[in-house]
Design an enzyme around this catalytic site. Sequence first.
Site, PDB file in Angstrom:
ATOM      1  N   ASN A 180       0.947  -1.230   0.043  1.00 38.74           N
ATOM      2  CA  ASN A 180       0.126   0.075  -0.061  1.00 38.74           C
ATOM      3  C   ASN A 180       0.967   1.213  -0.027  1.00 38.74           C
ATOM      4  OD1 ASN A 180      -1.983   1.861   0.372  1.00 38.74           O
ATOM      5  ND2 ASN A 180      -2.687   1.032   2.160  1.00 38.74           N
ATOM      6  N   ARG A 185      -2.231  -2.129  -3.674  1.00 37.53           N
ATOM      7  CA  ARG A 185      -3.733  -1.436  -3.578  1.00 37.53           C
ATOM      8  C   ARG A 185      -3.701  -0.142  -4.174  1.00 37.53           C
ATOM      9  NH1 ARG A 185      -5.349   2.722   1.127  1.00 37.53           N
ATOM     10  NH2 ARG A 185      -7.345   2.766   0.773  1.00 37.53           N
ATOM     11  N   HIS A 227     -12.589   2.135   0.263  1.00 36.96           N
ATOM     12  CA  HIS A 227     -12.538   1.322   1.304  1.00 36.96           C
ATOM     13  C   HIS A 227     -13.127  -0.130   0.842  1.00 36.96           C
ATOM     14  CE1 HIS A 227     -12.674   4.750   4.279  1.00 36.96           C
ATOM     15  NE2 HIS A 227     -11.468   4.382   4.201  1.00 36.96           N
ATOM     16  N   HIS A 279     -16.688   1.036   8.277  1.00 31.50           N
ATOM     17  CA  HIS A 279     -15.310   1.181   8.418  1.00 31.50           C
ATOM     18  C   HIS A 279     -14.940   2.577   8.845  1.00 31.50           C
ATOM     19  CE1 HIS A 279     -11.312   0.523   6.576  1.00 31.50           C
ATOM     20  NE2 HIS A 279     -11.342   1.787   6.660  1.00 31.50           N
ATOM     21  N   GLY A 304     -12.282   4.458  10.411  1.00 36.25           N
ATOM     22  CA  GLY A 304     -10.682   4.583  10.506  1.00 36.25           C
ATOM     23  C   GLY A 304     -10.636   6.376  10.685  1.00 36.25           C
ATOM     24  N   ARG A 349     -11.917  15.151   7.864  1.00 36.80           N
ATOM     25  CA  ARG A 349     -12.813  15.500   6.869  1.00 36.80           C
ATOM     26  C   ARG A 349     -14.202  15.829   7.303  1.00 36.80           C
ATOM     27  NH1 ARG A 349     -11.357  10.219   3.483  1.00 36.80           N
ATOM     28  NH2 ARG A 349      -9.242  10.190   3.850  1.00 36.80           N
ATOM     29  N   ASN A 386     -11.976  -0.225  17.936  1.00 30.30           N
ATOM     30  CA  ASN A 386     -11.464   0.374  19.226  1.00 30.30           C
ATOM     31  C   ASN A 386     -12.184   1.155  20.181  1.00 30.30           C
ATOM     32  OD1 ASN A 386      -8.698  -1.415  19.339  1.00 30.30           O
ATOM     33  ND2 ASN A 386      -8.280   0.001  17.303  1.00 30.30           N
ATOM     34  N   GLU A 394      -7.180  -5.874   4.658  1.00 31.71           N
ATOM     35  CA  GLU A 394      -7.203  -5.725   3.587  1.00 31.71           C
ATOM     36  C   GLU A 394      -5.965  -6.402   2.490  1.00 31.71           C
ATOM     37  OE1 GLU A 394      -7.745  -1.407   5.106  1.00 31.71           O
ATOM     38  OE2 GLU A 394      -8.461  -1.148   2.943  1.00 31.71           O
TER      39      GLU A 394
HETATM   40  P1  ADP Z   1      -6.598   5.068   8.398  1.00 36.31           P
HETATM   41  O1  ADP Z   1      -6.005   3.571   7.704  1.00 36.31           O
HETATM   42  O2  ADP Z   1      -7.878   5.439   7.787  1.00 36.31           O
HETATM   43  O3  ADP Z   1      -5.399   6.130   8.744  1.00 36.31           O
HETATM   44  P2  ADP Z   1      -7.196   3.502  10.989  1.00 36.31           P
HETATM   45  O4  ADP Z   1      -8.148   2.502  10.522  1.00 36.31           O
HETATM   46  O5  ADP Z   1      -5.563   3.221  11.328  1.00 36.31           O
HETATM   47  O6  ADP Z   1      -6.925   4.801  10.044  1.00 36.31           O
HETATM   48  O7  ADP Z   1      -7.682   4.214  12.165  1.00 36.31           O
HETATM   49  C1  ADP Z   1      -7.037   5.301  12.888  1.00 36.31           C
HETATM   50  C2  ADP Z   1      -7.929   5.740  14.000  1.00 36.31           C
HETATM   51  O8  ADP Z   1      -8.040   4.760  14.666  1.00 36.31           O
HETATM   52  C3  ADP Z   1      -6.830   6.796  14.773  1.00 36.31           C
HETATM   53  O9  ADP Z   1      -7.152   7.959  14.361  1.00 36.31           O
HETATM   54  C4  ADP Z   1      -7.720   6.352  16.317  1.00 36.31           C
HETATM   55  O10 ADP Z   1      -8.679   7.411  16.150  1.00 36.31           O
HETATM   56  C5  ADP Z   1      -8.208   5.224  16.094  1.00 36.31           C
HETATM   57  N1  ADP Z   1      -7.699   4.342  17.238  1.00 36.31           N
HETATM   58  C6  ADP Z   1      -6.664   3.391  16.745  1.00 36.31           C
HETATM   59  N2  ADP Z   1      -6.519   2.698  17.977  1.00 36.31           N
HETATM   60  C7  ADP Z   1      -7.187   2.929  18.973  1.00 36.31           C
HETATM   61  C8  ADP Z   1      -7.439   2.728  19.979  1.00 36.31           C
HETATM   62  N3  ADP Z   1      -6.615   1.646  20.765  1.00 36.31           N
HETATM   63  N4  ADP Z   1      -8.268   3.497  21.003  1.00 36.31           N
HETATM   64  C9  ADP Z   1      -8.892   4.358  20.371  1.00 36.31           C
HETATM   65  N5  ADP Z   1      -8.974   4.752  19.239  1.00 36.31           N
HETATM   66  C10 ADP Z   1      -8.114   3.985  18.337  1.00 36.31           C
END
Ligand code: ADP
Length: 396
Positions: free
Chosen positions: A7, A88, A177, A205, A207, A238, A332, A381
Amino acid sequence: MKIMAVNAGSSSIKFQLLEMPQEEVIASGVMERIGLEDGIFTIKYDGKKEETHPVLKDHAVGVELLLKSLIEKGILKDLNEIVGVGHRVVQGGEYFKDSCLVDETVVNKIADLADLAPLHNPAHIVGIKAFQKALPNVPQVVVFDTVFHQTMPEEAYMYATPYEWYTKYGIRKYGAHGTSHQYVSQRCAELLNKPLKDTKIIVCHLGNGASLCAVEGGKCKDTSMGLTPLEGIPMGTRSGILDPTVVSYICQKENKTAAEVVNILNKKSGYLGMSGRTNDARDVTAGMEEGDHRCKLTFDVQAKRIVDYIAAYYVYMGGCDAICFTAGMGENVIHLRKNVLDRLAVLGVKLDEERNNVRGKEQEITADDSKIRAFVIPTNEEVMIARDVVRVAKLA
Ligand code: ADP
């Protein structure tokens, strides 16, 4: 057989080396800050995690270093053990209906589609070229985030804008995604113990980037992201959907161009803009626990919007077997899942707080008598990319 899933972003390359068909991760990691003086190379293997700080002049240097490290660390004896590489790619437009082998036409087409993913597609091409140079005899496969969404009906992907915008410029919803939504919905069908074709699943999803997807019979029927990853629910930085008039209004008030305001909607809004803290849910949660109104509001606005989509998809699919939470926040952030599912009581959703007290682990989180089941399903993924490399390059 060993497959590399890649990726590549504008300044980073994430990778995972998998043993297929067992789907075992042999090594994984990330090269960050490519192009800067102080690169970071993190690699996990054999239960170890190592971090070094090489200068990563460009992506090609990063890929060379990665492959050299795999040999030096004894992860591979010979680079020939890698029989396929999967990349990806964020935007495949309407042109790509499936993953495919990389050739010159494919690379040119990905470049043509860069208008719709200016941050991502050019970076993917740099990553592809770097691996082509390092492993010239190994098949490279591209796996698009948009392909899974190509089954959306016309009524779901069209905007009610002048029709010529679609025919001339391809203005429509493409989604994002897709690989994650597909993985999670397939895994959910297994957990439901139902044939995929008989399932109606909503995947959240969540993130840093976030989207929802209505998956009926294993196929995408609607999704919350649009022409670009700005549409949908509020995310890390965003805004998600809003009245487009906000753009011209702020242009006028703050003497900015439309591009500048859209940049703010992409990079300074969402969790970051609303809470005034950061884009990370952990910081906003800490603020909420301190009693900060804006932090609490950030979660409430997002949860409300998530529920808006879930309700719409419930109706659009004519029901729903399961709601799945995935990605960093979905896996999480316990209180966010509760915030969402409690709002769905009217549909007979019953959260089990004890089951919901889980992070990063596959688990059912609703009570046994809930009308719609809900699950946490960690996304994967990379495994989907590796499966597609095996299928498309006919390595099985
Ligand atoms: P992306 O791939 O879109 O960058 P992720 O799926 O890795 O994002 O998600 C990142 C977000 O998940 C972080 O900004 C945070 O807000 C949240 N996050 C990750 N781990 C934890 C955790 N242990 N507790 C709370 N929030 C978490």
